[in-house]
Design a protein around this motif. Structure first.
Motif, PDB file in Angstrom:
ATOM      1  N   GLY A  62       0.778  -1.230   0.000  1.00  0.00           N
ATOM      2  CA  GLY A  62       0.000   0.000   0.000  1.00  0.00           C
ATOM      3  C   GLY A  62       0.805   1.272   0.000  1.00  0.00           C
ATOM      4  N   THR A  63       2.130   1.188  -0.024  1.00  0.00           N
ATOM      5  CA  THR A  63       2.960   2.391   0.050  1.00  0.00           C
ATOM      6  C   THR A  63       2.709   3.336  -1.119  1.00  0.00           C
ATOM      7  OG1 THR A  63       4.662   1.121   1.194  1.00  0.00           O
ATOM      8  CG2 THR A  63       5.336   3.217   0.264  1.00  0.00           C
ATOM      9  N   CYS A  64       2.463   2.803  -2.317  1.00  0.00           N
ATOM     10  CA  CYS A  64       2.306   3.645  -3.508  1.00  0.00           C
ATOM     11  C   CYS A  64       0.846   4.031  -3.750  1.00  0.00           C
ATOM     12  CB  CYS A  64       2.870   2.936  -4.735  1.00  0.00           C
ATOM     13  SG  CYS A  64       1.976   1.416  -5.184  1.00  0.00           S
ATOM     14  N   LYS A  65      -0.021   3.805  -2.785  1.00  0.00           N
ATOM     15  CA  LYS A  65      -1.452   4.107  -2.942  1.00  0.00           C
ATOM     16  C   LYS A  65      -1.639   5.584  -3.280  1.00  0.00           C
ATOM     17  CE  LYS A  65      -3.806   2.023   0.102  1.00  0.00           C
ATOM     18  NZ  LYS A  65      -4.339   1.707   1.451  1.00  0.00           N
ATOM     19  N   SER A  66      -2.404   5.840  -4.329  1.00  0.00           N
ATOM     20  CA  SER A  66      -2.568   7.217  -4.804  1.00  0.00           C
ATOM     21  C   SER A  66      -3.995   7.444  -5.278  1.00  0.00           C
ATOM     22  CB  SER A  66      -1.605   7.506  -5.962  1.00  0.00           C
ATOM     23  OG  SER A  66      -0.257   7.290  -5.580  1.00  0.00           O
ATOM     24  N   LYS A  67      -4.413   8.705  -5.213  1.00  0.00           N
ATOM     25  CA  LYS A  67      -5.737   9.099  -5.677  1.00  0.00           C
ATOM     26  C   LYS A  67      -5.677   9.406  -7.170  1.00  0.00           C
ATOM     27  CE  LYS A  67      -9.984  10.885  -5.373  1.00  0.00           C
ATOM     28  NZ  LYS A  67     -11.187  10.106  -5.005  1.00  0.00           N
ATOM     29  N   LEU A  68      -6.594   8.805  -7.920  1.00  0.00           N
ATOM     30  CA  LEU A  68      -6.729   9.117  -9.337  1.00  0.00           C
ATOM     31  C   LEU A  68      -7.788  10.209  -9.480  1.00  0.00           C
ATOM     32  CD1 LEU A  68      -6.703   5.534 -10.946  1.00  0.00           C
ATOM     33  CD2 LEU A  68      -4.773   7.053 -10.448  1.00  0.00           C
ATOM     34  N   THR A  69      -7.348  11.397  -9.846  1.00  0.00           N
ATOM     35  CA  THR A  69      -8.289  12.504 -10.019  1.00  0.00           C
ATOM     36  C   THR A  69      -9.161  12.286 -11.241  1.00  0.00           C
ATOM     37  OG1 THR A  69      -6.677  13.996  -9.003  1.00  0.00           O
ATOM     38  CG2 THR A  69      -8.465  15.015 -10.226  1.00  0.00           C
ATOM     39  N   SER A  70      -8.577  11.660 -12.264  1.00  0.00           N
ATOM     40  CA  SER A  70      -9.359  11.306 -13.447  1.00  0.00           C
ATOM     41  C   SER A  70      -8.678  10.142 -14.144  1.00  0.00           C
ATOM     42  CB  SER A  70      -9.493  12.500 -14.403  1.00  0.00           C
ATOM     43  OG  SER A  70      -8.228  12.835 -14.972  1.00  0.00           O
ATOM     44  N   GLY A  71      -9.444   9.408 -14.916  1.00  0.00           N
ATOM     45  CA  GLY A  71      -8.907   8.287 -15.669  1.00  0.00           C
ATOM     46  C   GLY A  71      -9.175   6.948 -15.009  1.00  0.00           C
ATOM     47  N   THR A  72      -8.825   5.895 -15.731  1.00  0.00           N
ATOM     48  CA  THR A  72      -9.066   4.531 -15.264  1.00  0.00           C
ATOM     49  C   THR A  72      -7.818   3.680 -15.454  1.00  0.00           C
ATOM     50  OG1 THR A  72      -9.939   3.913 -17.443  1.00  0.00           O
ATOM     51  CG2 THR A  72     -11.538   4.611 -15.755  1.00  0.00           C
ATOM     52  N   VAL A  73      -7.724   2.623 -14.644  1.00  0.00           N
ATOM     53  CA  VAL A  73      -6.579   1.709 -14.718  1.00  0.00           C
ATOM     54  C   VAL A  73      -7.061   0.276 -14.621  1.00  0.00           C
ATOM     55  CG1 VAL A  73      -4.937   3.353 -13.701  1.00  0.00           C
ATOM     56  CG2 VAL A  73      -6.219   1.784 -12.217  1.00  0.00           C
ATOM     57  N   ASP A  74      -6.213  -0.624 -15.077  1.00  0.00           N
ATOM     58  CA  ASP A  74      -6.405  -2.059 -14.871  1.00  0.00           C
ATOM     59  C   ASP A  74      -5.485  -2.448 -13.725  1.00  0.00           C
ATOM     60  OD1 ASP A  74      -6.827  -4.781 -15.011  1.00  0.00           O
ATOM     61  OD2 ASP A  74      -5.518  -5.075 -16.748  1.00  0.00           O
ATOM     62  N   MET A  75      -6.049  -2.737 -12.555  1.00  0.00           N
ATOM     63  CA  MET A  75      -5.253  -3.001 -11.350  1.00  0.00           C
ATOM     64  C   MET A  75      -5.493  -4.419 -10.858  1.00  0.00           C
ATOM     65  SD  MET A  75      -5.178  -0.942  -7.687  1.00  0.00           S
ATOM     66  CE  MET A  75      -6.959  -1.113  -7.449  1.00  0.00           C
ATOM     67  N   LYS A  76      -4.412  -5.166 -10.673  1.00  0.00           N
ATOM     68  CA  LYS A  76      -4.468  -6.499 -10.081  1.00  0.00           C
ATOM     69  C   LYS A  76      -3.546  -6.484  -8.859  1.00  0.00           C
ATOM     70  CE  LYS A  76      -5.595  -8.996 -14.337  1.00  0.00           C
ATOM     71  NZ  LYS A  76      -5.936  -7.786 -15.097  1.00  0.00           N
ATOM     72  N   HIS A  77      -4.152  -6.258  -7.693  1.00  0.00           N
ATOM     73  CA  HIS A  77      -3.362  -6.057  -6.477  1.00  0.00           C
ATOM     74  C   HIS A  77      -3.295  -7.334  -5.657  1.00  0.00           C
ATOM     75  CE1 HIS A  77      -6.849  -5.938  -3.715  1.00  0.00           C
ATOM     76  NE2 HIS A  77      -7.492  -5.406  -4.741  1.00  0.00           N
TER      77      HIS A  77
END
Length: 387
Positions: A343-358
């Motif tokens: 979770g260290t790199c956890k960030s807020k996305l103000t806009s846009g989408t990602v493909d995340m597999k955590h």
């Protein structure tokens, strides 16, 4: 005259000892209350944590938690391996060494008191002789720790001790001086409680000011290893400590022909990796050298990722993790595990989408609120990141 009547009420702690308690769920309530703070050495403290509502913890000895702390007006995520044991399921313990200039360790030492509330997620991780995927139970173990790297190995040793499991364990711990031996009294007690099964072998580099050291001296080397565990090639070996310590152990074992499938080490040093900066120049050269190969590949979509607080924009391919691309372009971002765990790199996305597999380092409600782990997120559109 009649005898006085006495009414009794249960101790306030009684609900925490109920026969059946739910398991702690950080998705439901991630707040942990500090129940005790213990001095282990002059620069090491243990923080004992418990849920606000009665429940219990389930985890494998050696796993870690990620803390969410407000330090100087900034939210910082930091991972700490657990020094506690799941055989005592009502509390968790982290044991933290004060690092000169370290913002989180100094904040914990100076400001976290009994009654403080800390937010956490976990436990998680696979560095454990109890975890799935290990070769299975071994009759003989060798634990090698350096400095504060003792914590996951202490969790494992405490578990075997509490379960009265007949395991042959040699626990070697390297410290600067006698006063710096973390958990010394408890480890010596465990050795007395388990004669013939548990041996504790501390190694010190120097004397303490008021305590000369008469035990094993120097740094861990092959001669000392042969002395304390001459049958080390027949043991399952778990190692944790500063990166140079683990690297030295790794090379030492390889040089003896040890079966490295039986060697296990903590896969990342949270504190060091959080401070580490990428070798941007080397990565740029590598990227340029691979340019021709990329040109021959099928066309891959590329998106613009903007880091709002740094006023930087970079181009990121849709098959690349945002954190990797940021590092290649010299963008400084906090990170540790690079596996979607901590979770260290956890960030807020103000806009846009990602493909995340955590791997468990982010809660569903955080994802719903637009948060993402950049180490395991690939862009599926242009992004604006609140970093």
């Amino acid at each position: 005259m009649s005898a006085p009547t006495h009414t009794s009420s249960p101790d306030p702690a009684a609900p925490r000892l109920a026969a059946s308690l739910p398991q702690w769920d950080p998705e439901a309530d991630d707040a942990l209350v500090v129940r005790a703070v213990r001095d282990e050495t002059p620069d090491v403290k243990t923080f004992v944590l418990a849920p606000r509502s009665p429940c219990v913890f389930r985890y494998a000895p050696g796993q870690f938690v990620t803390l969410e702390l407000e330090v100087g007006g900034e939210t910082i995520h930091r991972c700490y391996t657990l020094s506690s044991t799941p055989t005592r399921p009502h509390t968790l313990s982290i044991t933290v060494k004060r690092v000169p200039g370290g913002p989180v360790s100094n904040f914990l030492h100076d400001h976290i008191k009994v009654g403080s509330v800390i937010r956490a997620v976990g436990p998680m991780g696979d560095f454990s002789c109890f975890a799935q995927g290990t070769p299975g139970p071994s009759p003989r173990y060798l634990f090698l720790s350096g400095g504060s790297g003792i914590t996951p190995l202490m969790s494992m040793a405490r578990s075997f001790h509490d379960l009265a499991e007949p395991r042959d364990i040699v626990f070697v711990h390297a410290a600067r001086s006698p006063v710096d031996i973390i958990f010394r009294d408890e480890l010596e007690l465990m050795a007395r409680n388990q004669p013939g099964h548990f041996r504790f072998a501390p190694i010190c580099e120097a004397d303490s000011p008021f305590e000369p050291w008469h035990g094993l001296r120097g740094r861990l080397n092959l001669g000392l290893l042969n002395h304390v565990a001459p049958d080390y090639k027949e043991r399952e070996i778990f190692v944790c400590g500063p990166s140079p310590f683990m690297a030295a152990v790794r090379e030492m074992l390889k040089g003896t022909g040890f079966d490295m499938a039986r060697h296990h080490e903590e896969s990342f040093d949270f504190a060091e990796l959080a401070r580490a900066e990428p070798d941007v120049a080397a990565e740029v050269v590598e990227t340029e050298a691979a340019g021709e190969a990329h040109a021959a590949e099928p066309q891959v979509a590329t998106y613009t990722v903007t880091f709002a607080k740094q006023n930087r924009s970079i181009e990121v391919r849709s098959d690349m993790f945002v954190l990797d691309a940021a590092r290649r372009n010299g963008v400084r971002l906090p990170s540790s595990c690079s596996k979607g765990l901590c979770g260290t790199c956890k960030s807020k996305l103000t806009s846009g989408t990602v493909d995340m597999k955590h791997g468990g380092g982010i809660r569903q409600r955080e994802i719903d609120a637009g948060m993402a782990l950049l180490c395991c997120s690939k862009p599926t559109s242009d992004l604006v990141v609140d970093r």
